[in-house]
Write a protein that holds these residues in place. Structure first.
Motif, mmCIF file in Angstrom:
data_model
loop_
_atom_site.group_PDB
_atom_site.id
_atom_site.type_symbol
_atom_site.label_atom_id
_atom_site.label_comp_id
_atom_site.label_asym_id
_atom_site.label_seq_id
_atom_site.Cartn_x
_atom_site.Cartn_y
_atom_site.Cartn_z
ATOM 1 N N LYS A 181 45.364 43.324 39.571
ATOM 2 C CA LYS A 181 44.162 43.517 40.398
ATOM 3 C C LYS A 181 43.076 42.517 40.010
ATOM 4 C CE LYS A 181 45.160 48.405 41.126
ATOM 5 N NZ LYS A 181 44.676 49.807 40.995
ATOM 6 N N ILE A 182 43.376 41.247 40.193
ATOM 7 C CA ILE A 182 42.418 40.182 39.930
ATOM 8 C C ILE A 182 42.384 39.272 41.148
ATOM 9 C CG2 ILE A 182 41.759 38.249 38.453
ATOM 10 C CD1 ILE A 182 43.309 39.509 36.188
ATOM 11 N N HIS A 183 41.220 39.181 41.773
ATOM 12 C CA HIS A 183 41.038 38.281 42.919
ATOM 13 C C HIS A 183 40.107 37.163 42.487
ATOM 14 C CE1 HIS A 183 40.791 37.047 47.133
ATOM 15 N NE2 HIS A 183 39.508 36.810 46.893
ATOM 16 N N CYS A 184 40.467 35.946 42.801
ATOM 17 C CA CYS A 184 39.676 34.799 42.351
ATOM 18 C C CYS A 184 39.512 33.800 43.485
ATOM 19 C CB CYS A 184 40.342 34.126 41.148
ATOM 20 S SG CYS A 184 39.435 32.711 40.504
ATOM 21 N N HIS A 185 38.312 33.288 43.652
ATOM 22 C CA HIS A 185 38.044 32.191 44.579
ATOM 23 C C HIS A 185 37.383 31.062 43.785
ATOM 24 C CE1 HIS A 185 33.832 33.509 44.568
ATOM 25 N NE2 HIS A 185 34.287 34.727 44.754
ATOM 26 N N PRO A 186 37.301 29.854 44.324
ATOM 27 C CA PRO A 186 36.793 28.720 43.540
ATOM 28 C C PRO A 186 35.428 28.960 42.909
ATOM 29 C CG PRO A 186 37.828 27.917 45.536
ATOM 30 C CD PRO A 186 37.806 29.413 45.644
ATOM 31 N N HIS A 187 34.501 29.562 43.644
ATOM 32 C CA HIS A 187 33.160 29.737 43.091
ATOM 33 C C HIS A 187 33.148 30.767 41.968
ATOM 34 C CE1 HIS A 187 29.338 27.889 43.922
ATOM 35 N NE2 HIS A 187 28.700 29.019 43.715
ATOM 36 N N ALA A 188 34.135 31.672 41.946
ATOM 37 C CA ALA A 188 34.217 32.630 40.842
ATOM 38 C C ALA A 188 34.482 31.910 39.521
ATOM 39 C CB ALA A 188 35.310 33.661 41.117
ATOM 40 N N LEU A 189 35.216 30.804 39.561
ATOM 41 C CA LEU A 189 35.464 30.037 38.341
ATOM 42 C C LEU A 189 34.189 29.347 37.871
ATOM 43 C CD1 LEU A 189 38.977 28.459 38.986
ATOM 44 C CD2 LEU A 189 38.362 30.650 37.972
ATOM 45 N N ARG A 190 33.378 28.903 38.795
ATOM 46 C CA ARG A 190 32.070 28.321 38.443
ATOM 47 C C ARG A 190 31.186 29.383 37.794
ATOM 48 N NH1 ARG A 190 28.279 24.300 39.735
ATOM 49 N NH2 ARG A 190 26.273 25.046 40.523
ATOM 50 N N HIS A 191 31.171 30.590 38.380
ATOM 51 C CA HIS A 191 30.422 31.698 37.781
ATOM 52 C C HIS A 191 30.955 32.019 36.390
ATOM 53 C CE1 HIS A 191 28.187 32.209 41.337
ATOM 54 N NE2 HIS A 191 29.039 32.935 42.011
ATOM 55 N N SER A 192 32.274 31.991 36.235
ATOM 56 C CA SER A 192 32.873 32.322 34.938
ATOM 57 C C SER A 192 32.435 31.330 33.870
ATOM 58 C CB SER A 192 34.410 32.325 35.060
ATOM 59 O OG SER A 192 34.838 33.243 36.044
ATOM 60 N N PHE A 193 32.432 30.055 34.225
ATOM 61 C CA PHE A 193 31.955 29.034 33.282
ATOM 62 C C PHE A 193 30.508 29.310 32.890
ATOM 63 C CE2 PHE A 193 29.292 25.235 33.007
ATOM 64 C CZ PHE A 193 29.805 24.623 31.871
ATOM 65 N N ALA A 194 29.677 29.654 33.864
ATOM 66 C CA ALA A 194 28.253 29.864 33.593
ATOM 67 C C ALA A 194 28.027 31.064 32.679
ATOM 68 C CB ALA A 194 27.500 30.050 34.914
ATOM 69 N N VAL A 195 28.684 32.186 32.986
ATOM 70 C CA VAL A 195 28.467 33.405 32.208
ATOM 71 C C VAL A 195 28.965 33.239 30.772
ATOM 72 C CG1 VAL A 195 29.102 35.839 31.988
ATOM 73 C CG2 VAL A 195 28.493 34.908 34.224
ATOM 74 N N VAL A 196 30.195 32.752 30.612
ATOM 75 C CA VAL A 196 30.777 32.627 29.281
ATOM 76 C C VAL A 196 30.015 31.592 28.449
ATOM 77 C CG1 VAL A 196 32.844 31.960 27.995
ATOM 78 C CG2 VAL A 196 33.048 33.368 30.051
ATOM 79 N N THR A 197 29.680 30.452 29.061
ATOM 80 C CA THR A 197 28.954 29.412 28.330
ATOM 81 C C THR A 197 27.566 29.886 27.934
ATOM 82 O OG1 THR A 197 30.142 27.693 29.559
ATOM 83 C CG2 THR A 197 28.136 27.038 28.424
ATOM 84 N N LEU A 198 26.859 30.535 28.849
ATOM 85 C CA LEU A 198 25.515 31.009 28.541
ATOM 86 C C LEU A 198 25.538 32.058 27.444
ATOM 87 C CD1 LEU A 198 22.528 30.926 29.166
ATOM 88 C CD2 LEU A 198 22.894 32.575 31.006
ATOM 89 N N GLU A 199 26.542 32.942 27.473
ATOM 90 C CA GLU A 199 26.630 33.983 26.440
ATOM 91 C C GLU A 199 26.862 33.359 25.064
ATOM 92 O OE1 GLU A 199 28.149 36.956 23.760
ATOM 93 O OE2 GLU A 199 29.270 35.210 24.496
ATOM 94 N N GLN A 200 27.747 32.390 24.981
ATOM 95 C CA GLN A 200 28.042 31.748 23.703
ATOM 96 C C GLN A 200 26.857 30.929 23.198
ATOM 97 O OE1 GLN A 200 30.854 32.145 21.815
ATOM 98 N NE2 GLN A 200 31.420 33.707 23.280
ATOM 99 N N LEU A 201 26.218 30.187 24.090
ATOM 100 C CA LEU A 201 25.063 29.382 23.692
ATOM 101 C C LEU A 201 23.895 30.270 23.255
ATOM 102 C CD1 LEU A 201 25.012 26.558 26.391
ATOM 103 C CD2 LEU A 201 25.710 26.373 24.014
ATOM 104 N N GLN A 202 23.673 31.353 23.996
ATOM 105 C CA GLN A 202 22.566 32.250 23.658
ATOM 106 C C GLN A 202 22.802 32.901 22.300
ATOM 107 O OE1 GLN A 202 20.053 32.302 25.655
ATOM 108 N NE2 GLN A 202 18.769 33.850 24.702
#
Length: 423
Positions: A300-321
């Motif tokens: 049950k995982i649905h993914c579209h191209p912009h979801a990968l952009r969001h994923s990069f933003a969330v994970v990167t921001l969490e690690q940097l913060q």
């Protein structure tokens, strides 16, 4: 009166249609974000149809405004007619932001391996899988989730943007040109070693095979209006002027070729099985088919191209913060001020990496981080809503029903056993 078709639509027609779709009680009452999406699609279509090379329509019914200049943008006038960039001005200001859809690294790997690479949820290769170009598709999605590139930006890359891979660095950097960056948001893109290695493997194996087959079939020679790169340079002649490859837009890059000892070869990075550049529609189809395969197999995982952009933003921001706060905690006030002056803020760093014009756009990911923090803290809350002694609670409830005490709250306060448990 003869009804007008899309070729004859005017600004007034668009205004009437907007009222019916958004404000008329008898209409469909679209929300602002849905209307804005429709305006963007219609504006792109009319700009294509009104192009002097096609002339399918005389007027774009979508009013225009100058595009906002991005931080660091040169502001030079574009060579096509000398006009500055324009964008639709008919969007509604009350549009609600959609919820950020993103995947954790584990969710992404599961989606990629099952949907694109053809594995079963158990991790075993599916012998019935007949998907093609899995290495190319996996390299494409890996690059997107590790860089935050938009679909339009990544699909327009050429071999000239691909950095050299020497295996000696953890990250490699290349410049995303203004002409293919949304809104002119040209910027440095950082690729991790593993992501670049996958792209290089695709170029040397899958892409090389597709080019060889297309050369043998004579497909490249049949392309009209080819743009040829001067051998040994990154210069190409467009009309009567010479331009660098970085100055070409996405449409021109589809016609861009280099001459090799084996014949013509496209400069575009991502090629289809027939050796021709892949379109945006083809990439969207790849993502849809991968998600459908996951759904068929119970993932049950649905993914579209912009979801990968969001994923990069969330994970990167969490690690940097996290690293940012740890560094600040060990400093005095003067050191913190100096640290911020040099390194800036993690949110602004992510804004630059994503190509956002304003921090307000990037701040949508802060809400996601707050939700993640709340989920983490909820795991620490003890599960004491139901006392293990169910018989005792049932007896207390019967006493309340028999009006031996006035309310459940009274029984709660008067009973020493529960009071001690919650003290």
């Amino acid at each position: 009166m003869r009804p007008r078709g899309w070729r004859d639509a005017t600004v007034r027609d668009r205004e009437v249609y907007e009222f019916w779709r958004c404000d008329d009680p008898r209409g469909s009452r679209l929300v602002g974000s849905s209307w804005n999406h429709a305006v963007t699609m219609a504006d792109g279509f009319y700009k294509w149809a009104c192009d002097p090379r096609r002339k399918y329509a005389d007027e774009n019914p979508i009013e225009q405004r100058p595009s906002r200049r991005r931080t660091g943008e040169s502001g030079r006038r574009r060579r096509k007619g000398g006009e500055t960039g324009e964008t639709a001005a008919d969007k509604r200001p009350n549009a609600r932001r959609k919820k950020v859809v993103w995947l954790t690294p584990e969710q992404y790997r599961t989606w990629r391996d099952v949907g694109i690479r053809g594995y079963l949820p158990s991790g075993v290769k599916d012998q019935a899988f007949r998907g093609k170009r899995t290495a190319r598709n996996a390299a494409y999605s890996d690059l997107m989730v590790r860089t935050g590139l938009r679909l339009e930006e990544q699909s327009a890359l050429t071999l000239f943007e691909l950095p050299d891979h020497d295996g000696l660095s953890a990250y490699y950097r290349f410049w995303l040109p203004e002409e293919i960056a949304k809104g002119g948001s040209c910027r440095d893109i950082y690729i991790p070693d593993g992501g670049l290695r996958s792209v290089v493997d695709y170029v040397e194996i899958d892409r090389a095979g597709a080019v060889a087959r297309a050369q043998a079939a004579g497909r490249y020679e049949a392309v009209e209006d080819k743009l040829l790169i001067e051998p040994g340079t990154d210069l190409v002649r467009v009309g009567d002027e010479w331009h660098q490859v970085a100055d070409l837009d996405a449409e021109e890059r589809l016609r861009l070729f280099t001459r090799t000892e084996h014949g013509l070869e496209p400069a575009a990075l991502w090629l289809a099985e027939d050796g021709m550049p892949l379109t945006l529609h083809a990439w969207k189809w790849v993502f849809r088919e991968a998600s459908r395969r996951c759904r068929r197999l119970g993932v049950k995982i649905h993914c579209h191209p912009h979801a990968l952009r969001h994923s990069f933003a969330v994970v990167t921001l969490e690690q940097l913060q996290r690293a940012h706060l740890e560094s600040l905690a060990q400093m005095e006030a003067a050191q913190r001020r100096h640290y911020r002056m040099i390194w800036g803020d993690p949110l602004d760093w992510v804004r630059i990496r994503l190509g956002h014009a304003s921090l307000e756009t990037t701040q949508q990911y802060l809400h996601t981080l707050r939700e993640l923090e709340m989920q983490t803290r909820l795991l620490l809350v003890p599960d004491l809503w139901e006392h293990p002694d169910r018989q005792y609670l049932e007896e207390m409830a019967k006493a309340v029903e028999a009006e031996e005490c006035r309310t459940i709250e009274d029984a709660w306060n008067e009973d020493s056993f529960l009071a001690e448990e919650w003290a």
